[in-house]
Every structure is written in C-alpha cells, then in structure tokens.
Scaffold this motif. Structure first.
Motif, mmCIF file in Angstrom:
data_model
loop_
_atom_site.group_PDB
_atom_site.id
_atom_site.type_symbol
_atom_site.label_atom_id
_atom_site.label_comp_id
_atom_site.label_asym_id
_atom_site.label_seq_id
_atom_site.Cartn_x
_atom_site.Cartn_y
_atom_site.Cartn_z
ATOM 1 N N UNK A 1 -55.231 55.885 48.892
ATOM 2 C CA UNK A 1 -54.101 55.263 50.339
ATOM 3 C C UNK A 1 -53.283 54.339 50.203
ATOM 4 N N UNK A 2 -52.840 54.439 51.954
ATOM 5 C CA UNK A 2 -51.418 53.871 51.937
ATOM 6 C C UNK A 2 -51.787 52.939 52.912
ATOM 7 N N UNK A 3 -50.957 51.964 53.251
ATOM 8 C CA UNK A 3 -50.794 51.000 54.389
ATOM 9 C C UNK A 3 -49.024 51.301 54.845
ATOM 10 N N UNK A 4 -48.791 51.078 55.795
ATOM 11 C CA UNK A 4 -47.432 50.063 56.209
ATOM 12 C C UNK A 4 -47.789 50.073 57.749
ATOM 13 N N UNK A 5 -47.444 48.650 57.594
ATOM 14 C CA UNK A 5 -47.233 47.405 59.079
ATOM 15 C C UNK A 5 -46.110 48.196 59.973
ATOM 16 N N UNK A 6 -46.653 48.286 61.036
ATOM 17 C CA UNK A 6 -46.418 47.689 62.365
ATOM 18 C C UNK A 6 -44.590 47.562 62.681
ATOM 19 N N UNK A 7 -44.304 46.453 61.647
ATOM 20 C CA UNK A 7 -43.647 45.225 61.368
ATOM 21 C C UNK A 7 -42.119 46.449 60.445
ATOM 22 N N UNK A 8 -42.674 47.306 59.755
ATOM 23 C CA UNK A 8 -41.158 47.371 58.662
ATOM 24 C C UNK A 8 -40.146 48.031 59.408
ATOM 25 N N UNK A 9 -39.240 48.214 58.642
ATOM 26 C CA UNK A 9 -38.038 48.519 58.906
ATOM 27 C C UNK A 9 -38.345 50.657 58.861
ATOM 28 N N UNK A 10 -37.357 50.676 60.636
ATOM 29 C CA UNK A 10 -38.076 52.196 60.092
ATOM 30 C C UNK A 10 -36.990 53.235 59.757
ATOM 31 N N UNK A 11 -36.944 55.105 59.154
ATOM 32 C CA UNK A 11 -37.853 55.361 59.707
ATOM 33 C C UNK A 11 -39.094 54.650 58.440
ATOM 34 N N UNK A 12 -40.566 54.065 58.241
ATOM 35 C CA UNK A 12 -41.699 54.318 58.150
ATOM 36 C C UNK A 12 -42.550 54.769 58.276
ATOM 37 N N UNK A 13 -43.545 54.996 56.704
ATOM 38 C CA UNK A 13 -44.791 55.996 56.939
ATOM 39 C C UNK A 13 -45.183 56.355 55.667
#
Length: 276
Positions: free
Chosen positions: A94-106
């Motif tokens: 499982x993985x999680x990426x917060x909406x405010x992470x610097x792009x590109x992020x995922x």
C-alpha cells in the motif's frame, strides 16, 4: 524528493526497501524492515515515527492498507506533504501520497510491493520501476530485484533535482551474517554523484562476501583442483595437511568465510583465489 520501493520476495521469506534521493544519507531516514513482519518507506517531510509504528501495526496482523491508513490518521503533522509505502508478510502493498507533495508525486502498489516518489522527473519514474519489478519475478534475490527497480527509476529521470544518496535494506529470518541476524543486506551510499550505480557495485561485493554458495555450483576439493588449491594456498602462506583448514585460514583473511563448505570450493572463491 525521493523515490523508493518496498517489496517482498516471491517466496515470502525476505522483505526490503530500496531508495534514492537528492538528500544526504537517505538510508538513515527512509527504510525500515522486520523479518516475517514487513517493510516501510517514509519520505517527503518524512515522519520517522512511521517506521516503528508501521512495523508494530503489521506485527499485530493488520494489512499494509490498514497500516498506511492508521499512520496517516494518527499523524498530527503536515500529512499533505507526507509519502509512505508499506508491504507486509503477505498480500498487497500500500502507498500514500499527500496532496501537497512536490510534483511530480505519486505511487502504485500490488501484490508484494509498493512504489512511490515525489519531486520526480515525471510519472515514468514510478511506472518504469513497476515494470522492472514485475519483469524480474524469476530473480530469487530480493535485493537484486529492488535495486533493478531503483535503477529503472533512476534511468527514467529519478529525483528531478539530481542525485546524491541511495540505500538498500533487506531482512530475512536467520539469513544474516553467520545466521545470527535477520539483516540480510544493509547498504548505504550517503553522498555520491551516481548513488544507484555505487549501490549496485556494493551489492555485487556483498554477494561475494556474505551470500552462501549455491550448492549446485560447488566443486569437489579433490584431484587436480585440490592440488591446485593446495599449491596456491601454500604460495600465499596458508599451509595445513587438512586442505579445508588451509582454505579456511585464507578465506578468513579475505572475508569469504560465508562461502566455505567442507570438501568443496565455491567457484567464486576459486576465482578470488586464482586472482590472489
């Protein structure tokens, strides 16, 4: 600022993390793993408490997905900037990426793995890592699979700020040095212009020095080969009427004792002896 993969070996015996970043000593912050339990990668404004908390949750028998949700729910810090990947002893990662992470992020996850990155050159970094991971399913060594995936991400652009450090952590019950540890591989490149390439070099060395030999490749220490080995050891000052003892004496100096098997010689040890 970082790209990583947490993974489980095809046989379920090993668990680990590989990570690279434009960040000094990324191995000190991102990876954590516990044999027969799971592995965690915390990054992007990393909350280092995720490591013991995640492993504790996994050890209680919950899934990787539940573990990620629990970590995020219990975090009173900047969750929007967090990123975490988790894999357990079984099931999907499982993985999680917060909406405010610097792009590109995922990130992406599947059976036995989770891949994630932030401040990357693009989505291809994660996609190419996943392709490399899935395409290496026949490789029995988890460390090699993890580093191959990391290499794919690096070649796809990796961290868009550049390169600095990389690390690899793999655990397996009783398979560490001398059988007295669960840490199978623990390698770090803290500051290097090509950290993934240096990590690959260190893993090659680790394979020679610390992995046990493949039984099917062992050569009988007798006949002409036994005579050659005895002669070479004598020339190097390791003399004993018992050839196994003479070989052990030399191998101990060369840090090759993990590859010794009575009455036989590992081809890698033989090649090292011939070079010496």
């Amino acid at each position: 600022m970082t790209f990583s993969i947490v993974g489980r070996s095809a046989d379920g015996a090993a668990l680990g993390v590989a990570v690279a970043s434009k960040f000094l000593g990324v191995g000190a912050a991102v990876p954590a793993a516990l044999a027969d339990v799971g592995a965690v990668a915390t990054q992007s404004y990393a909350n280092l408490a995720y490591r013991p908390q995640g492993l504790a949750l996994l050890s209680s028998g919950v899934t990787a997905e539940f573990t990620v949700k629990a970590l995020i729910a219990g975090d009173d810090g900047p969750v929007g900037h967090r990123q975490v990947g988790v894999v357990g002893a079984g099931g999907d990662g499982a993985t999680f990426t917060g909406d405010d992470c610097h792009p590109w992020a995922g990130g992406t996850a599947g059976d036995g793995y989770a891949i994630q990155g932030n401040m990357l050159a693009g989505a291809a970094v994660v996609a190419d890592m996943e392709t490399a991971w899935l395409g290496s399913s026949a490789e029995p060594r988890l460390a090699s699979r993890l580093v191959a995936a990391l290499r794919a991400g690096d070649e796809a652009g990796g961290d868009r700020r550049g390169r600095q450090s990389a690390a690899l952590l793999v655990v397996a019950k009783g398979l560490g040095y001398g059988g007295t540890s669960d840490v199978l591989v623990d390698l770090r490149v803290d500051d290097h212009p090509d950290p993934v390439g240096e990590l690959e070099r260190l893993l090659t060395m680790h394979t020679l020095y610390f992995e046990r030999p493949e039984p099917s490749t062992l050569l009988p220490l007798s006949g002409e080969l036994g005579t050659e080995v005895s002669r070479r050891l004598t020339e190097l000052g390791h003399v004993d009427v018992d050839l196994d003892k003479a070989l052990a004496s030399w191998a101990g100096v060369e840090n090759l004792e993990m590859r010794l098997v009575p009455g036989a010689i590992d081809p890698l040890v033989l090649a090292h002896l011939r070079k010496a």
